[in-house]
Every structure is written in structure tokens, then in C-alpha cells.
Design an enzyme around this catalytic site. Structure first.
Site, PDB file in Angstrom:
ATOM      1  N   ARG A  21       1.192  -0.970   0.358  1.00 41.26           N
ATOM      2  CA  ARG A  21       0.043  -0.030   0.101  1.00 41.26           C
ATOM      3  C   ARG A  21       1.079   1.090   0.126  1.00 41.26           C
ATOM      4  NH1 ARG A  21      -2.825  -3.230   2.626  1.00 41.26           N
ATOM      5  NH2 ARG A  21      -4.046  -4.122   2.278  1.00 41.26           N
ATOM      6  N   LYS A  27       3.466  11.497 -11.263  1.00 46.60           N
ATOM      7  CA  LYS A  27       2.725  10.661 -11.775  1.00 46.60           C
ATOM      8  C   LYS A  27       3.100   9.397 -12.106  1.00 46.60           C
ATOM      9  CE  LYS A  27      -0.595  14.071 -14.387  1.00 46.60           C
ATOM     10  NZ  LYS A  27      -0.057  14.477 -16.284  1.00 46.60           N
ATOM     11  N   GLU A  63      10.964  18.852 -25.220  1.00 48.18           N
ATOM     12  CA  GLU A  63      10.211  19.418 -23.909  1.00 48.18           C
ATOM     13  C   GLU A  63      11.210  20.373 -23.533  1.00 48.18           C
ATOM     14  OE1 GLU A  63       7.369  17.989 -22.707  1.00 48.18           O
ATOM     15  OE2 GLU A  63       7.167  15.279 -23.210  1.00 48.18           O
ATOM     16  N   LYS A 117       8.874  22.680 -14.242  1.00 43.56           N
ATOM     17  CA  LYS A 117       7.588  21.928 -13.972  1.00 43.56           C
ATOM     18  C   LYS A 117       7.281  21.755 -12.359  1.00 43.56           C
ATOM     19  CE  LYS A 117       6.053  17.656 -14.580  1.00 43.56           C
ATOM     20  NZ  LYS A 117       6.241  16.069 -14.934  1.00 43.56           N
ATOM     21  N   GLU A 177      -3.073  18.133 -11.123  1.00 39.52           N
ATOM     22  CA  GLU A 177      -4.462  18.167 -12.397  1.00 39.52           C
ATOM     23  C   GLU A 177      -5.492  18.687 -12.457  1.00 39.52           C
ATOM     24  OE1 GLU A 177      -1.650  16.014 -15.781  1.00 39.52           O
ATOM     25  OE2 GLU A 177      -3.171  16.885 -17.320  1.00 39.52           O
ATOM     26  N   ARG A 221      -1.587  22.449 -14.303  1.00 39.26           N
ATOM     27  CA  ARG A 221      -1.194  21.126 -15.066  1.00 39.26           C
ATOM     28  C   ARG A 221      -1.374  20.575 -16.818  1.00 39.26           C
ATOM     29  NH1 ARG A 221       1.110  16.978 -11.192  1.00 39.26           N
ATOM     30  NH2 ARG A 221       2.986  15.499 -12.755  1.00 39.26           N
ATOM     31  N   ASN A 230       0.682  20.321 -21.239  1.00 37.79           N
ATOM     32  CA  ASN A 230       1.037  19.364 -22.275  1.00 37.79           C
ATOM     33  C   ASN A 230       0.510  19.876 -23.717  1.00 37.79           C
ATOM     34  OD1 ASN A 230      -0.658  17.077 -21.220  1.00 37.79           O
ATOM     35  ND2 ASN A 230      -2.415  17.537 -21.065  1.00 37.79           N
ATOM     36  N   HIS A 251       0.808  18.447 -26.652  1.00 35.67           N
ATOM     37  CA  HIS A 251       1.444  16.944 -26.921  1.00 35.67           C
ATOM     38  C   HIS A 251      -0.276  16.331 -27.358  1.00 35.67           C
ATOM     39  CE1 HIS A 251       4.930  17.414 -24.363  1.00 35.67           C
ATOM     40  NE2 HIS A 251       4.326  16.488 -23.811  1.00 35.67           N
ATOM     41  N   HIS A 298       1.056  13.724 -29.358  1.00 35.66           N
ATOM     42  CA  HIS A 298       0.548  12.240 -28.734  1.00 35.66           C
ATOM     43  C   HIS A 298      -0.036  11.402 -29.918  1.00 35.66           C
ATOM     44  CE1 HIS A 298       0.601  12.391 -24.556  1.00 35.66           C
ATOM     45  NE2 HIS A 298       1.635  12.731 -24.841  1.00 35.66           N
ATOM     46  N   HIS A 314       9.057   9.684 -28.305  1.00 29.51           N
ATOM     47  CA  HIS A 314       8.554  10.621 -27.939  1.00 29.51           C
ATOM     48  C   HIS A 314       8.812  12.301 -27.882  1.00 29.51           C
ATOM     49  CE1 HIS A 314       5.507  12.240 -25.215  1.00 29.51           C
ATOM     50  NE2 HIS A 314       6.654  13.200 -24.269  1.00 29.51           N
TER      51      HIS A 314
HETATM   52  P1  NAD Z   1      13.571   5.589 -21.841  1.00 26.49           P
HETATM   53  O1  NAD Z   1      13.406   5.412 -19.526  1.00 26.49           O
HETATM   54  O2  NAD Z   1      12.765   4.095 -22.330  1.00 26.49           O
HETATM   55  O3  NAD Z   1      15.298   5.740 -21.788  1.00 26.49           O
HETATM   56  C1  NAD Z   1      15.412   5.940 -23.234  1.00 26.49           C
HETATM   57  C2  NAD Z   1      16.607   4.920 -23.219  1.00 26.49           C
HETATM   58  O4  NAD Z   1      17.682   5.982 -23.028  1.00 26.49           O
HETATM   59  C3  NAD Z   1      16.715   3.680 -22.497  1.00 26.49           C
HETATM   60  O5  NAD Z   1      16.431   2.135 -23.770  1.00 26.49           O
HETATM   61  C4  NAD Z   1      16.810   3.914 -21.907  1.00 26.49           C
HETATM   62  O6  NAD Z   1      17.720   2.535 -21.699  1.00 26.49           O
HETATM   63  C5  NAD Z   1      18.262   4.200 -22.439  1.00 26.49           C
HETATM   64  N1  NAD Z   1      18.991   4.702 -21.303  1.00 26.49           N
HETATM   65  C6  NAD Z   1      18.257   6.001 -20.257  1.00 26.49           C
HETATM   66  N2  NAD Z   1      18.880   6.764 -19.479  1.00 26.49           N
HETATM   67  C7  NAD Z   1      20.435   6.538 -20.340  1.00 26.49           C
HETATM   68  C8  NAD Z   1      22.342   6.864 -19.938  1.00 26.49           C
HETATM   69  N3  NAD Z   1      22.677   7.901 -18.892  1.00 26.49           N
HETATM   70  N4  NAD Z   1      22.822   6.847 -20.963  1.00 26.49           N
HETATM   71  C9  NAD Z   1      22.259   5.421 -22.081  1.00 26.49           C
HETATM   72  N5  NAD Z   1      21.975   5.291 -22.135  1.00 26.49           N
HETATM   73  C10 NAD Z   1      20.074   5.934 -21.103  1.00 26.49           C
HETATM   74  O7  NAD Z   1      12.617   7.219 -21.826  1.00 26.49           O
HETATM   75  P2  NAD Z   1      12.527   8.364 -21.623  1.00 26.49           P
HETATM   76  O8  NAD Z   1      12.410   9.030 -23.079  1.00 26.49           O
HETATM   77  O9  NAD Z   1      13.248   8.484 -20.223  1.00 26.49           O
HETATM   78  O10 NAD Z   1      11.037   8.245 -20.835  1.00 26.49           O
HETATM   79  C11 NAD Z   1      10.084   8.289 -21.756  1.00 26.49           C
HETATM   80  C12 NAD Z   1       8.955   7.301 -20.835  1.00 26.49           C
HETATM   81  O11 NAD Z   1       8.923   8.909 -19.709  1.00 26.49           O
HETATM   82  C13 NAD Z   1       7.856   7.326 -21.313  1.00 26.49           C
HETATM   83  O12 NAD Z   1       7.729   5.696 -20.631  1.00 26.49           O
HETATM   84  C14 NAD Z   1       6.368   7.899 -21.112  1.00 26.49           C
HETATM   85  O13 NAD Z   1       5.137   8.302 -20.844  1.00 26.49           O
HETATM   86  C15 NAD Z   1       7.876   8.229 -19.747  1.00 26.49           C
HETATM   87  N6  NAD Z   1       6.877  10.234 -18.698  1.00 26.49           N
HETATM   88  C16 NAD Z   1       6.484  10.158 -17.738  1.00 26.49           C
HETATM   89  C17 NAD Z   1       6.205  11.414 -17.033  1.00 26.49           C
HETATM   90  C18 NAD Z   1       5.574  11.165 -16.204  1.00 26.49           C
HETATM   91  O14 NAD Z   1       5.405  12.258 -15.466  1.00 26.49           O
HETATM   92  N7  NAD Z   1       5.247  10.104 -15.291  1.00 26.49           N
HETATM   93  C19 NAD Z   1       6.282  12.167 -18.103  1.00 26.49           C
HETATM   94  C20 NAD Z   1       6.761  12.214 -19.421  1.00 26.49           C
HETATM   95  C21 NAD Z   1       7.117  10.836 -19.827  1.00 26.49           C
HETATM   96 MG    MG Z   2       5.816  14.678 -22.511  1.00 21.90          MG
END
Ligand code: NAD
Ligand code: MG
Length: 366
Positions: free
Chosen positions: A129, A151, A193, A230, A240, A245, A249, A252, A256, A269
């Protein structure tokens, strides 16, 4: 600005009892254990959740630092990539946490990009929990965006981010040294971003974004400013519910749809968001008051980071519109759409109609 050898001051995310600090700087992984210990002095056992790319690069430093601070870390590694953000993988991670003997007095460290932050945050939120977690973001995108705000969640096979909850981290450690191993494409997509943040909240950041592209800017300061933006938006509208917040978007809605229509993984992305930003900025010149000079400046910034500005030819406008219509922001042919009054000043408009969106998509073909 502090001199280069001074650590940047942390960003405070003020959420009452759920407040936390975001440390931004270099060489922070080595002192992570002490930092974590100061936030969670009574907790010892923890799961360090990472992926198969980040783990081999940084997990040992993190584990050692935690051990030196008297913690008992257990490493849990999932395959790199979005596919790990699933209910099936979260079930596996949670089972590993049980096997490792973690209990309600344990905590989680999320070491990786946004995929790991969302997955590990979700596991922390539901394990017995809810136990605390620390975000250690290692991509530009996760440092400026996903690691702050609480999130968490996973995807369903047919819907992204469909299962999850709000669970704020107790601490965030953004070590820019980890960005050194990031491939160029992943580095650049994070700037989509960053450019978005400048567009919605801080025109003065444009210069800093240009300077960093030219190799002469202060990247620690730029990332810190983005985290502060942020944080401010999250503070104003944690769950949100107030529409503030929603300004995050910007770019986006169509972004998206483009990401989904291309098939997840084909466009990163941030690359899809680059197209969404262009479309939303163009709409801001049509429906709102953004000048064409400001629009061109945004395009020039996206180009500086090799981000795409043209829609792939095989993406069909009707298919993109079909996906956009399923967006929960759509009501009676009208959509709540984020536009710019000027760079640095975003608002939610109700004046954007379906026809406008189609025009914007056609604009992306030019
Ligand atoms: P990711 O975590 O998949 O990282 C991208 C790639 O880079 C992966 O292959 C990872 O292994 C590699 N990587 C990470 N750090 C590295 C480093 N220091 N050196 C070499 N390789 C490295 O993706 P991301 O782009 O970081 O994040 C995308 C995700 O975040 C999506 O799932 C999206 O939905 C989510 N997201 C969440 C929020 C939120 O508010 N929670 C906001 C935006 C995006
Ligand atoms: Mg985004």
C-alpha cells in the site's frame, strides 16, 4: 549563478506534507547514499530498480554509495525500453521485492529514464500500500519532466499510461554526468520538452537553449530552470484538476496522436512532440496572437536539436484525426487546446475546431 565548482542549489517542490527537493548537479551518484540517508534515516532495505542499459553503467556506483551509508540495496533490472512499463513487468518487480525481503519499512530507488521512473514509482506506490521512493533520472527527458510531479504508472497493451496513480518521490537526484552516455537521439528528444517549457513559461530560456546547442551554455543551469518550471506547475495543480498542469500538454495533443499513428517506437516521444509543438505554435498564429516571427524562432530551436518538423508521408490525416478525437480533451467537436499568446505565455483555448487541427496537420506536410 554559483561559480562552476559550486553545486547548484536544489529545487524545492512545495507540496505541503509531500514536499521534496530536487538536487541538480554533477557527481551526485557518489554521494547518493548520504543524501538518501538524510531523507530516510530509519529505513535500511531498498530496491534499486533499473534497466539493462543503465544498470551496467551506473548501478554499481549507486549500490556502493547506498552500502557506505548503511543501506541494504537489492538490484532489480528490467529490459531497457517502453515494453517494460507493463502490468506484467510490475508484477514481476513486485515479486522480486518480496523475494528480497522488502517490507513496509523499505524504500525504492528508481535509476533510469522515464520508463524506470514510472514503473518503479508505480511499484513503490502499490507495494504494501505504498513505500517511499527516490528518483534518480538519467535522461534529459526524465530529469526535466517525468521525475518531478509524482505521476507513476504503466501501459496496457492498447493504451499508454492507462494504469497508475499519483505518488510523489521523497527526493530526486538529477546527476548530469549520467547524460554523458546518452545517445544523440535521446539527448535531442529531451530538448523538445525543454523548448516546450520555454514556450509555455519562460521566453528568456530561448537564449540558454541556443547557447547549449552551440556548446557554450551552462547545461546544469538550464536543466535546473526546467525542473523549477515543472515544479512550479505541479505545485499549482498537483493532481491536474485546475487546468494549470494541463499547460504542460502544449504540443502533446497532436504529438501523442502522431506518436501513436507512427507506431510506438518509430518516432521517439520528443520527436513526435516536436511535430506537435510546430502544429500548436502554428495554430497559435492562426487562432491566437503569436507572431510569425515567434513561430519561426520556435522552429529554428527545434531544428537546432535535429528534431523533426515534417510529418512522415505515410501518416494519414484522417487516421490522425480519428486518434485525436479519442482524446479526452475533445467535447462536441471542440477541444481544449493549449495555445501561446506569446512565447512564455500559454493558455487553454476553446476556440480550436476540428478544421483547424486538419489545417495544422497539412501545415506539417510543408
Ligand atoms: P527511457 O526510460 O526508455 O530511456 C530511453 C532510453 O535511454 C532507454 O533505452 C534507456 O535504457 C536509455 N538510457 C537511459 N539513461 C541512459 C543513460 N544515462 N545513458 C545511456 N542510455 C540511457 O525513456 P525516457 O525518454 O527517459 O522516458 C520516456 C517515458 O517517460 C515514457 O514512458 C513516458 O510515458 C514517460 N513520461 C512520464 C512522465 C511523468 O510525468 N511521469 C512525463 C513524461 C514522460
Ligand atoms: Mg511529453
Amino acid at each position: 549563478m554559483p561559480p562552476p565548482d559550486q553545486p547548484a542549489s536544489p529545487v524545492f517542490v512545495n507540496l505541503g506534507p509531500r514536499s521534496y527537493l530536487v538536487q541538480v548537479g554533477r557527481g551526485l551518484l557518489k554521494t547518493l547514499g548520504e543524501e538518501v540517508n538524510s531523507k530516510l534515516p530509519d529505513r535500511t532495505s531498498c530496491a534499486v530498480i533499473t534497466d539493462s542499459t543503465v544498470g551496467p553503467l551506473y548501478a554499481e556506483t549507486v549500490l556502493q554509495s547506498l552500502r557506505e551509508a548503511g543501506k541494504k540495496p537489492h538490484l532489480i533490472t528490467v529490459p531497457a525500453g517502453e515494453a517494460s512499463k507493463s502490468l506484467a513487468k510490475s508484477e514481476w518487480v513486485l515479486s522480486e521485492m518480496v523475494t528480497a525481503g522488502l517490507d513496509r519499512k523499505s524504500f525504492v530507488v528508481a535509476l533510469g529514464g522515464g520508463v524506470i521512473g514510472d514503473l518503479a514509482g508505480f511499484c513503490a506506490a502499490v507495494y504494501q500500500r505504498g513505500i517511499p521512493y527516490v528518483q534518480v533520472p538519467t535522461t534529459v527527458l526524465s530529469q526535466v519532466d517525468s521525475s518531478v510531479g509524482g505521476k507513476t504508472g504503466v501501459n496496457l497493451p492498447n493504451a499508454k499510461n492507462m494504469v497508475g496513480c499519483f505518488h510523489q518521490p521523497v527526493h530526486v537526484i538529477a546527476d548530469l554526468d549520467t547524460l554523458g552516455s546518452l545517445p544523440a537521439r535521446e539527448w535531442n528528444e529531451g530538448f523538445a520538452e525543454i523548448i516546450k517549457h520555454a514556450c509555455i513559461r519562460d521566453a528568456s530560456m530561448l537564449q540558454a537553449i541556443e547557447d547549449v546547442a552551440a556548446g557554450k551554455g551552462d547545461i546544469v543551469d538550464l536543466i535546473r530552470r526546467n525542473i523549477a518550471i515543472k515544479a512550479a506547475v505541479v505545485e499549482a495543480d498537483e493532481h491536474e484538476t485546475l487546468g494549470i498542469r494541463a499547460l504542460l500538454n502544449f504540443g502533446h495533443t497532436l504529438g501523442h496522436a502522431i506518436e501513436a499513428a507512427a507506431g510506438y517506437g518509430r518516432l521517439l516521444h520528443g520527436e513526435a512532440i516536436s511535430l506537435g509543438l510546430r502544429a500548436a505554435a502554428w495554430l497559435s498564429t492562426q487562432v491566437g496572437d503569436l507572431t510569425s516571427a515567434e513561430y519561426e524562432r520556435i522552429l529554428a530551436l527545434l531544428k537546432l536539436y535535429d528534431l523533426p518538423l515534417r510529418l512522415p508521408d505515410d501518416l494519414d490525416t484522417e487516421e490522425l484525426m480519428r486518434i485525436t478525437r479519442t482524446d479526452k480533451k475533445f467535447e462536441n467537436g471542440k477541444i481544449r487546446f493549449v495555445l501561446l499568446r506569446k512565447i512564455g505565455d500559454a493558455y487553454v483555448s476553446k476556440d480550436v475546431l476540428e478544421g483547424h487541427l486538419k489545417q495544422a496537420l497539412e501545415e506539417l506536410r510543408k
